[in-house]
Motif scaffolding. Structure first.
Motif, short mmCIF file in Angstrom:
data_model
loop_
_atom_site.label_atom_id
_atom_site.label_comp_id
_atom_site.label_asym_id
_atom_site.label_seq_id
_atom_site.Cartn_x
_atom_site.Cartn_y
_atom_site.Cartn_z
N GLN I 14 12.30 -9.62 90.34
CA GLN I 14 11.59 -8.54 91.04
C GLN I 14 10.30 -8.22 90.28
O GLN I 14 10.19 -8.47 89.10
N GLN I 15 9.37 -7.60 91.02
CA GLN I 15 8.17 -7.04 90.38
C GLN I 15 8.53 -5.65 89.87
O GLN I 15 8.90 -4.78 90.68
N THR I 16 8.46 -5.41 88.60
CA THR I 16 8.86 -4.12 88.06
C THR I 16 7.77 -3.58 87.16
O THR I 16 7.33 -4.29 86.25
N PRO I 17 7.32 -2.32 87.40
CA PRO I 17 6.28 -1.79 86.51
C PRO I 17 6.83 -1.53 85.12
O PRO I 17 8.02 -1.29 84.94
N LEU I 18 5.96 -1.58 84.14
CA LEU I 18 6.32 -1.31 82.75
C LEU I 18 6.70 0.17 82.62
O LEU I 18 5.94 1.04 83.05
N PRO I 19 7.85 0.49 82.03
CA PRO I 19 8.21 1.90 81.86
C PRO I 19 7.20 2.61 80.96
O PRO I 19 6.64 2.01 80.05
N GLY I 20 7.00 3.90 81.20
CA GLY I 20 5.98 4.66 80.47
C GLY I 20 6.34 4.94 79.02
O GLY I 20 5.46 5.20 78.21
N THR I 49 4.43 -4.55 70.59
CA THR I 49 3.34 -3.68 70.14
C THR I 49 3.68 -2.22 70.38
O THR I 49 4.28 -1.86 71.39
N SER I 50 3.30 -1.39 69.39
CA SER I 50 3.48 0.06 69.52
C SER I 50 2.25 0.70 68.86
O SER I 50 1.28 0.02 68.54
N LEU I 51 2.29 2.02 68.68
CA LEU I 51 1.14 2.71 68.08
C LEU I 51 1.54 3.36 66.76
O LEU I 51 2.66 3.87 66.63
N CYS I 52 0.62 3.37 65.82
CA CYS I 52 0.85 4.03 64.53
C CYS I 52 0.82 5.54 64.73
O CYS I 52 -0.14 6.07 65.31
N THR I 55 -2.47 7.06 62.71
CA THR I 55 -3.84 6.72 63.12
C THR I 55 -3.97 6.43 64.61
O THR I 55 -5.08 6.24 65.11
N SER I 56 -2.87 6.33 65.32
CA SER I 56 -2.85 5.95 66.74
C SER I 56 -3.41 4.56 67.01
O SER I 56 -3.61 4.19 68.16
N GLN I 57 -3.63 3.79 65.98
CA GLN I 57 -4.05 2.40 66.18
C GLN I 57 -2.85 1.55 66.58
O GLN I 57 -1.73 1.85 66.21
N PRO I 58 -3.09 0.46 67.32
CA PRO I 58 -1.98 -0.41 67.70
C PRO I 58 -1.35 -1.12 66.50
O PRO I 58 -2.06 -1.51 65.57
N ASP I 59 -0.07 -1.23 66.53
CA ASP I 59 0.68 -2.05 65.58
C ASP I 59 1.30 -3.21 66.35
O ASP I 59 1.60 -3.08 67.54
N ASN I 88 2.81 2.33 74.43
CA ASN I 88 2.07 3.57 74.18
C ASN I 88 2.89 4.58 73.41
O ASN I 88 2.65 5.79 73.46
N HIS I 89 3.85 4.08 72.66
CA HIS I 89 4.74 4.91 71.87
C HIS I 89 4.27 4.94 70.41
O HIS I 89 3.94 3.90 69.85
#
Ligand SMILES: [Ca+2]
Ligand SMILES: [Ca+2]
Ligand SMILES: [Ca+2]
Ligand SMILES: [Ca+2]
Ligand SMILES: [Ca+2]
Ligand SMILES: [Ca+2]
Ligand SMILES: [Ca+2]
Ligand SMILES: [Ca+2]
Ligand SMILES: [Ca+2]
Ligand SMILES: [Ca+2]
Ligand SMILES: [Ca+2]
Ligand SMILES: [Ca+2]
Ligand SMILES: [Ca+2]
Ligand SMILES: [Ca+2]
Ligand SMILES: [Ca+2]
Ligand SMILES: [Ca+2]
Lengths: 154, 154, 154, 154, 154, 154, 154, 154, 154, 154
Positions: I14-20, I49-52, I55-59, I88-89
Motif C-alpha cells: 500500500q501507499q502509506t504516508p510517513l507517520p509524524g 535519521t533523527s534530530l539532535c 542543536t536540532s541538526q539532523p543525526d 522530525n523527532h
C-alpha cells in the motif's frame, strides 16, 4: 643476554647499530608505568626477516606479539633491534617464532604472552605459527590478531 | 587443431573428458549472436594450472581473457576444456599465457583480444603477463581487469 | 513493445505483476527533468536472472546500465519489471546483455548508453559482457562501473 | 656485472647462495619465448630489504617491476637473488629503486621498463618511488600496479 | 605409505618429481624443534586440485591445515608434494578433505589437527568442509582460518 | 517428497530440468563417505530467488547451509535443483529460510544443521534469517558464515 | 536565494536552525583563499535525504561534489544546511542531484563543478546520477570519486 | 624560511624539537641522487593536524604529496618536522593544503608537484583538496593516490 | 501506540504516508510463520535519521536489530515507517537507540531482542549504542553484526 | 579535575577553547537517559594525538572506548575536548591509554569500561594497548572493536 630493568630506555632517541645476532641483542626492560593493572600490549612487526637454515635464502614474516606486563615492559626500540638481529640468523619458522616468544617471556616475566608468526609463502605454502605461554588470564581483553589467511592470487 | 564454426555447441550439457594436451583440445566457435556490434566478452579463469618446464612442479594462475568478437564466439565449455588441457603441459609463464591468447586470436579471428595471466608466487615473486593483439579498437568500452597486485602477508 | 513517453509513471507506487516475457514487458519513459543537460544515469541491478537456452538451468547476473538521457528517461519501476521479465526467458549471456542495452537504446533514444553484464560462474568460468552504443560523448563524466573481476575462493 | 644471454637459466632448480652485494649479483637473461610480440611482464617483490645509509637500520619495501621484453627476459630466480643482494647494501630509497630499474634496463635492453618502490614508513611518513624508462609504448596494455597508499591505523 | 621421523628433511632444496598418487606420496616428519611446548602450526595451500570422481573434471580448493605438534612436525616440501599428488586423483570433496586430515593425523600423531577445505563453486554452489581430530586442547591459541564465504558476483 | 539414500547420485552429470516447485523437487542423499567422523559441510548459494507472497515480486537471497552429516549427505546437484525450485514459489523470508533448513534436517537426518538466509533489501531494509536445529554439537569446528551486514551506499 | 560573497562565514561556529526548504536555504560564499590557483575542492555528504515526489517516502543518497573555485568558495556549514534543507523536499533523483549542482554552479560561479549522487536502492535497483558543468579544465587533477557500485548481499 | 641545498641532511638521525610554526620550520634539500632522470617521489602523511581559524578546534588530515625532483629532493625528516609545525597553526583547509604544496614547489623547484589533502569530517562533511603545479609532465608515470572517498558508517 | 496482532499486514503493498512522530507510528505484528522454532531475524536499517535535541541538526545512524520471535513477528513495512517517523523527532543517541529496542520488545514480546545503533560522527567522534533485552537464549545462533568501527580518513 | 553531574551539557553547542592539558580539562557527566538498563556506549576517536616524553615528537593514535553507564554518561563534546587536551601532553603510550580509561572510570563510575589505543607505527612497529576495568558484566553485548592489525605496505 640477560634482561635489564632500570628506569630509562638506553636506546630510544639514540643511533644504535643493529646487533649481529639474537644472542648479541640486548633487550631493555623499563618499569611498567601502570603496575598492578591488568592490560594488554600488542606489537606488530611486519618487517621481520631471517635466513632458512637449509637453503640460506631469506625468509620473511609478519609478527604480532601480545603480552600482559608484570613489573616491567620491554622498551620498543630495543625490541626492534632484537627483531632486526635475526637478519643474518639461520632458523626454522617454528624455532624462530616460538624462540622469540620464549626469550621475551623468560627475561621480562610478564603475566602472560603470546606470539603469532605469519610467514611469507615458499613453494606456494605459507606457514603460520601461534604460541602462548598459557591460557589467557581471566578477565583479560584479548582481541583477535586479525591477520588474514594467505590467499594466493585473484 | 583447427577452429570450427557451426551452429551448435557440441560440448555444453555433455560429459566430456579433459583433453590430454593443448594440442589435442578442440575449441568450438559458434556464430556471434550479435554480429556487427562492437562489444567485449570477458572470461575469468581462476583455476588455471600447468607444469614448470624446468622443475615439473605445478604452476597456478588466475587468467582473465577479454575479446571483441568478429563472426564467431568461443563456446565457454570448450574454452574450459582447453584451459584444463594445460594440466599436464610443461610451459613457461610467458609462453603459456601469450600462447593461449594467440591461439584464440588465430582460430577465432576476433576483432581484438587480450589476456592477463596472474601467476601464483614461486620463491616469493609472482609474475603477471599481459598481452593484447593490438591497441584496443576505437570506441571500445574496456574495463580494467582489476586483479590486485600480490601483497604477501600482513 | 513500443516505448511510451507521457508525463506520469504508470507503475510507480502500484502493485504490478511481473511480465511473462521481455516481449510482454512495457517500459515507461517519462520526460527528462533536466532536458538539454548532459548527465549520466546509472542503474545497478544485482538481482538479474534468466535461463540457459541449452540446459534450461537458471543463470544469474549483476547488471549495470549507464546512459545519457535525451528527451526521456526510463521510469525505474518499469525497468525493474522489464529486467524481472527475463526470469523465464532462455537466452545466451551475450544475447541477453547486449539485447537489453539495445532495446533500451532503441526505445528511449538516449544520447548514449552502455551496459555491463557480470554473470555468475558456471563450470568455474564467469563471463562478463560489455556493450556501449558508441564511444562516450565528449565532455561526459563517466565513472568506472567498478565491479570486481571474479576471484574464486581463498 | 654484465648480463648474460644464453639458452638455459643457470640458477633455477639449484641451491644458490645469496650474493654479497648488488655488484656481485649476476642476472641471467634467457631468450624471450615470444620474440616480436609486444607484451608486459610484471614482478611483485613484497620482501625487499636494504639498509639506510645514514642510520644503518634496515629499510623495507614492496617493489613492483613491469617491462616489455626485447630479445631476452630476466630469469626470475636470478632476479630474486639480485633483489636479495641488497640485504646488506646501504642506499637511499630513491637511489635503490631507480638503480634497480636502470640496471635491469641497461643489461636486459627491454623495449620499455618501469619500477615502483613502495617503502614502509619511517617516522610516520612512507615514501613511494616511481620510475619508467620512457612513456609507455603505443598500444601497450599496462594495468595499474594497484598498491594502496599508506593509511596508518584505524 | 608409513611416516618417517629422521633428523633431516630429504626433499627440501632438492628437485623432486610430483608423486603419481596420494598413495605413492611419502610425507617426511622431522623432530619438533620445540618439543613439550603447546603451539599451533598453520599451512595454507591455495593451489589444491584433484579430479571429480563422477565427471573426471578438475576440482579446485583452497585448503588450510592447523595442528599442534607432538614429537614430529611434517616437513613442508613433502607436504607440498603430497598435496600435489592429488592432481590426477579422483575423489569427492568430503573424502579428499577429511582424508588428507586423517592421513596426516595418523602418520604424524600430533596432539591435535584440523583441516578446512574451501572448494571452488560448481554449478553456482561451492562446498566447504571442516574437520578436526577432537575439540581443541585446553589453553590452545587457535585463530579463525578467516577464509571468506563465497559471494558470487557484484 | 521423501528422501532417498542409495549409492549413486542420479542427477550429477545429467541434464535435469528445474523442478516446478519445492514440493516436486527430490533431494538425493548418498552415503556419507566418512561415516562416524564429526565434520562440517557448508554450502553457499548466492543465487537464491523466490516470490513475495503479497506482491508476487521476485525476492533474492544469499543462503548458506552448514551441517554435520549422519549416515547420508545431500548430493549437491539435487540440492541445487531443490533451491532452484523456489523460483516460482511464493513465500515469506522467514518461512522459506527456516523451511529449507527443516526439510533438509527432516529428510537427511544429519547430526546437526543450520541455515542463514541473507535477503536483498526491499524498501531499504534487508532481512537476515538464522536457524539451527539445536545448539552445535560439542567439539564441532564451526566457523562464522562471515556474510557482512548490509550497508547501503557509499 | 541569491549567493553572498562577503568576507566572513556567517554560520560557522553558530547554532543555526535547518532551513525549511532548499528555496529558503542561503548559501554563503567567502573569498577564495588561493585565488588565481587552479585546484579542486571535494565535499562528501554521506547523509543526504529527501522525499520521493510520488510516494512521499524518504530517499537517501551519498553525494560527492567536486569543484574548481573561481573568486569565491562555498562555506561548508552553509553547504551542510543547504543539503539538510532537502529533508522535507519532494524531488526525483535526477532533478535533486543535478539541481544541487546547478544551483551551486550558478551562484558560486566556479571555474568548473561536478556532482555525483549515489542513491540507496529502492526495489532492488539503486540509481546513480553524474553531472558536470563541462569537460574538466585542462591541467586539472581530478581523482575518481571512488564510490563503489551497489552490490546487494553476500 | 629559505630552502637549503647542501650535501648532508642535518636532521636525519638527530633529536630535533618540533618547530613552533610553519614559518619557523626549515626544510632541508639535498642533491637529487638520480639527477636528469624523470621519476616520481610520493610521501603519505596520515598524521597531519592543524587548528581551525574560526573555532580553534583541531583539524586532521591525511596528506599525500607527489613530485618529480629537479636538482634537489626534500629530506624526509625535515619534511616531517615542517608538517608537524602546523600543530598549533590556524588555517583553512584550502589554504593549508595548497600552501604546503606551494611552499615546497617554490623552495625545492621540482619539475612538477601535486598535493592531496584528505580532511577528516566536521559536521558530517569532509573536504578534500587537490592541487598540482601544472599538468603532469609528458611521459611521467603518475599512479592514482588511491585515498577512498569518505563513507560515514555502515 | 499499541501493537496489533492480526493475520494480514496492513501496510505492505500500500501507499502509506510517513507517520509524524514515533508516538503516531503503528507497528504491525503478524503471526510468526514458524512458531515454536528458535530462530533469529535481523533487520539492517542504514537510513535512520533523527534530530539532535540540543542543536536540532539532523543525526544519522546505521541501525541493526536482531530478535528471536515469540508468537508474532513485526511486519517489515510498518517497521520501516516506524523508523522513518523519527525523521522530525528530537532525541539523544542513547535514548533513541535503546528506546526503539524497548518499544519493539514491549509490544512484540519476542523471546529476545537486541539493537545496535551506529551513529555517524559529529565533531570527529562517532557513538555506537548496543542494547539487548537479556543475555542471548541458550542454543541461539547469533552472528556478529559486523559493522566496522569508524576509521576517519586515509 | 573533579567530574560534574548536573542536568545539562555545558559545552554542547558552544564555542569552547581546547584545554591546555588533561589536568585542566573538565569532563561533563549528564544523567543516564536509560538508567537501570544494561547497555554499551562506544566512542571511536580516530584523531588522538599527544607527545612522546623522550623525543617530544608527536604521537598519533586511533582510540576506541566502550562502557556500560551507571547513573551518568559522559557528554561527548567534553570528552572530545578532554581527548584534545593531550595535544601538548608528554606521555608513554601505555600511560596515556590506560590513564584515559582510568580517569573516565573513576570520575564517571560506570558499571564497566574498556579502552583500546591503536598507535601509529614509530620505527616500523606500532603498539596497541588494551585495558578494561574488569571482566565484562554477565549478559552484556560487547562487539569486537574491529580495528585491524597494522600491516605495513603492499
Ligand atoms: Ca633499560
Ligand atoms: Ca585465485
Ligand atoms: Ca562448434
Ligand atoms: Ca510512461
Ligand atoms: Ca584461491
Ligand atoms: Ca586513522
Ligand atoms: Ca624425513
Ligand atoms: Ca551480486
Ligand atoms: Ca540418490
Ligand atoms: Ca553511506
Ligand atoms: Ca550476492
Ligand atoms: Ca640540507
Ligand atoms: Ca551507511
Ligand atoms: Ca588516516
Ligand atoms: Ca555537565
Ligand atoms: Ca607486506
Amino acid at each position: 643476554m640477560s634482561g635489564k630493568s632500570d628506569n630509562a630506555p638506553r636506546q630510544l632517541g639514540q643511533q644504535t647499530p643493529l646487533p649481529g645476532s639474537p644472542a648479541e641483542a640486548e633487550l631493555d626492560y623499563v618499569p611498567n608505568p601502570r603496575p598492578g593493572t591488568q592490560y594488554l600490549i600488542r606489537f606488530a612487526a611486519p618487517e621481520f626477516t631471517s635466513l632458512c637454515p637449509v637453503t640460506s635464502q631469506p625468509d620473511f614474516a609478519h609478527i604480532v606479539i601480545d603480552y600482559v606486563p608484570g613489573e616491567t615492559i620491554v622498551e620498543s626500540k630495543s625490541l626492534k633491534l632484537f627483531l632486526g638481529s635475526f637478519r643474518n640468523h639461520n632458523g626454522f619458522h617454528e624455532d624462530v617464532t616460538v624462540g622469540i616468544g620464549q626469550r621475551l617471556f623468560t627475561e621480562m616475566q610478564p603475566e602472560w604472552l603470546r606470539i603469532g608468526g605469519y610467514w611469507y609463502p615458499r613453494g606456494g605454502i605459507p606457514i603460520d605459527i601461534f604460541w602462548q605461554s598459557a591460557a589467557p588470564p581471566e578477565g583479560l581483553w584479548l582481541p583477535d590478531q586479525g591477520v588474514a589467511s594467505y590467499r594466493g592470487r585473484g
